[in-house]
Design a protein around this motif. Sequence first.
Motif, PDB file in Angstrom:
ATOM      1  N   ALA A   1       0.862  -1.186   0.000  1.00  0.00           N
ATOM      2  CA  ALA A   1       0.000   0.000   0.000  1.00  0.00           C
ATOM      3  C   ALA A   1       0.892   1.228   0.000  1.00  0.00           C
ATOM      4  N   ARG A   2       0.555   2.199  -0.813  1.00  0.00           N
ATOM      5  CA  ARG A   2       1.362   3.417  -0.917  1.00  0.00           C
ATOM      6  C   ARG A   2       1.490   4.096   0.443  1.00  0.00           C
ATOM      7  N   GLY A   3       2.707   4.384   0.824  1.00  0.00           N
ATOM      8  CA  GLY A   3       2.962   5.106   2.065  1.00  0.00           C
ATOM      9  C   GLY A   3       2.995   4.238   3.299  1.00  0.00           C
ATOM     10  N   LYS A   4       2.684   2.928   3.169  1.00  0.00           N
ATOM     11  CA  LYS A   4       2.683   2.018   4.316  1.00  0.00           C
ATOM     12  C   LYS A   4       3.950   1.172   4.335  1.00  0.00           C
ATOM     13  N   ALA A   5       4.384   0.778   5.543  1.00  0.00           N
ATOM     14  CA  ALA A   5       5.626   0.010   5.688  1.00  0.00           C
ATOM     15  C   ALA A   5       5.474  -1.389   5.095  1.00  0.00           C
ATOM     16  N   LEU A   6       6.512  -1.831   4.366  1.00  0.00           N
ATOM     17  CA  LEU A   6       6.551  -3.201   3.832  1.00  0.00           C
ATOM     18  C   LEU A   6       7.411  -4.093   4.712  1.00  0.00           C
ATOM     19  N   TYR A   7       8.493  -3.550   5.254  1.00  0.00           N
ATOM     20  CA  TYR A   7       9.348  -4.276   6.202  1.00  0.00           C
ATOM     21  C   TYR A   7       9.996  -3.236   7.115  1.00  0.00           C
ATOM     22  N   ARG A   8      10.778  -3.709   8.082  1.00  0.00           N
ATOM     23  CA  ARG A   8      11.426  -2.784   9.018  1.00  0.00           C
ATOM     24  C   ARG A   8      12.925  -3.049   9.034  1.00  0.00           C
ATOM     25  N   VAL A   9      13.694  -1.960   9.152  1.00  0.00           N
ATOM     26  CA  VAL A   9      15.152  -2.032   9.244  1.00  0.00           C
ATOM     27  C   VAL A   9      15.576  -1.301  10.512  1.00  0.00           C
ATOM     28  N   ASP A  10      16.352  -1.998  11.344  1.00  0.00           N
ATOM     29  CA  ASP A  10      16.748  -1.427  12.644  1.00  0.00           C
ATOM     30  C   ASP A  10      15.512  -0.949  13.399  1.00  0.00           C
ATOM     31  N   ASP A  11      14.441  -1.713  13.257  1.00  0.00           N
ATOM     32  CA  ASP A  11      13.145  -1.467  13.895  1.00  0.00           C
ATOM     33  C   ASP A  11      12.489  -0.169  13.442  1.00  0.00           C
ATOM     34  N   LYS A  12      12.885   0.318  12.261  1.00  0.00           N
ATOM     35  CA  LYS A  12      12.238   1.492  11.677  1.00  0.00           C
ATOM     36  C   LYS A  12      11.462   1.062  10.426  1.00  0.00           C
ATOM     37  N   PRO A  13      10.276   1.609  10.221  1.00  0.00           N
ATOM     38  CA  PRO A  13       9.477   1.195   9.071  1.00  0.00           C
ATOM     39  C   PRO A  13      10.096   1.660   7.756  1.00  0.00           C
ATOM     40  N   VAL A  14       9.985   0.819   6.734  1.00  0.00           N
ATOM     41  CA  VAL A  14      10.402   1.185   5.373  1.00  0.00           C
ATOM     42  C   VAL A  14       9.142   1.167   4.511  1.00  0.00           C
ATOM     43  N   PRO A  15       8.551   2.339   4.263  1.00  0.00           N
ATOM     44  CA  PRO A  15       7.307   2.406   3.496  1.00  0.00           C
ATOM     45  C   PRO A  15       7.533   2.210   1.995  1.00  0.00           C
ATOM     46  N   VAL A  16       6.422   2.078   1.277  1.00  0.00           N
ATOM     47  CA  VAL A  16       6.436   1.867  -0.168  1.00  0.00           C
ATOM     48  C   VAL A  16       5.927   3.110  -0.888  1.00  0.00           C
ATOM     49  N   PHE A  17       6.662   3.535  -1.908  1.00  0.00           N
ATOM     50  CA  PHE A  17       6.180   4.514  -2.881  1.00  0.00           C
ATOM     51  C   PHE A  17       6.126   3.820  -4.238  1.00  0.00           C
ATOM     52  N   TYR A  18       5.330   4.384  -5.151  1.00  0.00           N
ATOM     53  CA  TYR A  18       5.223   3.831  -6.497  1.00  0.00           C
ATOM     54  C   TYR A  18       5.858   4.790  -7.491  1.00  0.00           C
ATOM     55  N   GLY A  19       6.631   4.249  -8.408  1.00  0.00           N
ATOM     56  CA  GLY A  19       7.273   5.079  -9.420  1.00  0.00           C
ATOM     57  C   GLY A  19       8.254   4.282 -10.246  1.00  0.00           C
ATOM     58  N   ASP A  20       8.963   4.983 -11.139  1.00  0.00           N
ATOM     59  CA  ASP A  20       9.896   4.310 -12.029  1.00  0.00           C
ATOM     60  C   ASP A  20      11.358   4.632 -11.739  1.00  0.00           C
ATOM     61  N   THR A  21      11.613   5.396 -10.668  1.00  0.00           N
ATOM     62  CA  THR A  21      12.999   5.740 -10.312  1.00  0.00           C
ATOM     63  C   THR A  21      13.202   5.540  -8.817  1.00  0.00           C
ATOM     64  N   PRO A  22      14.145   4.692  -8.417  1.00  0.00           N
ATOM     65  CA  PRO A  22      14.386   4.493  -6.982  1.00  0.00           C
ATOM     66  C   PRO A  22      15.099   5.712  -6.389  1.00  0.00           C
ATOM     67  N   PHE A  23      15.053   5.801  -5.071  1.00  0.00           N
ATOM     68  CA  PHE A  23      15.782   6.873  -4.385  1.00  0.00           C
ATOM     69  C   PHE A  23      17.240   6.429  -4.255  1.00  0.00           C
ATOM     70  N   PHE A  24      18.085   7.010  -5.100  1.00  0.00           N
ATOM     71  CA  PHE A  24      19.477   6.579  -5.183  1.00  0.00           C
ATOM     72  C   PHE A  24      20.432   7.538  -4.478  1.00  0.00           C
ATOM     73  N   ARG A  25      19.891   8.622  -3.917  1.00  0.00           N
ATOM     74  CA  ARG A  25      20.709   9.631  -3.251  1.00  0.00           C
ATOM     75  C   ARG A  25      19.882  10.275  -2.148  1.00  0.00           C
ATOM     76  N   ASP A  26      20.535  11.028  -1.301  1.00  0.00           N
ATOM     77  CA  ASP A  26      19.819  11.765  -0.265  1.00  0.00           C
ATOM     78  C   ASP A  26      19.170  13.010  -0.882  1.00  0.00           C
ATOM     79  N   LEU A  27      17.886  13.221  -0.581  1.00  0.00           N
ATOM     80  CA  LEU A  27      17.175  14.406  -1.045  1.00  0.00           C
ATOM     81  C   LEU A  27      17.052  15.366   0.134  1.00  0.00           C
ATOM     82  N   LYS A  28      17.870  16.392   0.120  1.00  0.00           N
ATOM     83  CA  LYS A  28      17.870  17.307   1.259  1.00  0.00           C
ATOM     84  C   LYS A  28      18.208  18.742   0.892  1.00  0.00           C
ATOM     85  N   LYS A  29      18.668  18.956  -0.321  1.00  0.00           N
ATOM     86  CA  LYS A  29      19.126  20.285  -0.704  1.00  0.00           C
ATOM     87  C   LYS A  29      18.140  20.929  -1.665  1.00  0.00           C
ATOM     88  N   ASN A  30      17.646  22.094  -1.290  1.00  0.00           N
ATOM     89  CA  ASN A  30      16.744  22.807  -2.189  1.00  0.00           C
ATOM     90  C   ASN A  30      17.429  23.064  -3.531  1.00  0.00           C
TER      91      ASN A  30
END
Length: 374
Positions: free
Chosen positions: A101-130
């Motif tokens: 489900a979009r926005g819901k956790a699929l599994y957990r890493v270090d007891d933190k949720p890893v949610p799911v997004f839908y798209g054609d490009t994975p997050f390959f870098r940190d997004l933090k800079k305007n």
Amino acid sequence: MAERAEPRRSRGRGRVVPTVVLATVVAVGAIGAAAVARHSSRAPGPRATDAPSVHSAKVTRRDLSNSQTQQGHLGFGPVKTLKGTGTGTLTKLPSNGTATARGKALYRVDDKPVPVFYGDTPFFRDLKKNGLTGNDVTVLRTNLASLGYDVGYEEPVRRSAGQAPVQGSVFTASLAAALKRWQQDVGLQPTGTLKAGDVVVLPGPARASTVKAQVGDPVAGDILGYVSPKKVITVPVNAQQVSAIRPGDSVTLMLPGREATGMVSGVGRIAQDDSAQPGSDDDSSKIDVTILPKRASDVANLDEADLPVEFVSEIHKDVLTVPISALVALSGGGFAVQRPSGELLRVRTGMFATGLVEISGKNLKEGLDVVIAS
């Protein structure tokens, strides 16, 4: 005066003609013999009851199509592998059959949720800079907007003259604020930045089919296999034949006791060689074609099953047709059809399909009677 039809050796599609022509000529000879008998002496003599019978058929107008039927398998489609990224330890995994489900956790890493997004490009870098731009920013923006978060106005990308066009969206302060609100809502640290591995990107809704990792494994590895949440029919098609099949094509599904309509949703790119499979009588390479039923209810009551699928490779609409056995090969080349009166009408042949042939020519019309060999 009508042309005389003589058998000849034909090529290509006409390879069935010599037998047809011979039968037709014999039949026509029988008609002539019977006519002579009627005008001869009325003395008792042998009747022409043993002569080959002659039948007729009508020229019909219809849609003519070439089709091929291939064996498909109803299931949830090919299994794709989800690989984890980033660092950390898997602390919780989904069970087989879990739907994403979009926005819901699929599994957990270090007891933190890893949610799911839908798209054609994975997050390959940190997004933090305007000001960052890219297709990964577009995935973030699209998913947050779909989840109901205000991502703000999408600023146009500015570039200097002569620079190549910039792909994707821009990471803005308003997008960072929306990200922060969403992180807080799902139990992630509300930083307003997104690190690679914080969210897993899938092409669309999916269903976990096989969990490959175990709790305690590093996240960077094969985590699970997933399939489409919808039932699909997968058809292995010879690589030489697949070029005629395109996404969006309509097909016919041969369901138990009835037919239904499906649509080609995808054509694979990698050919698989099945020559080593036990029982295979075809050593050519295959490419998987994926079919979606037009109505999910058509296959709702079926579990995994083998289903024939009919593909239409070519269609000629609203053409004149006759049975192939109506063709007469002319001694000078080409073909004709014969009227019951004996008159030959030269024709041009088109598509051959399902015992019929497309014809065109002078004095041809729908409903015309022509002789067929029997």
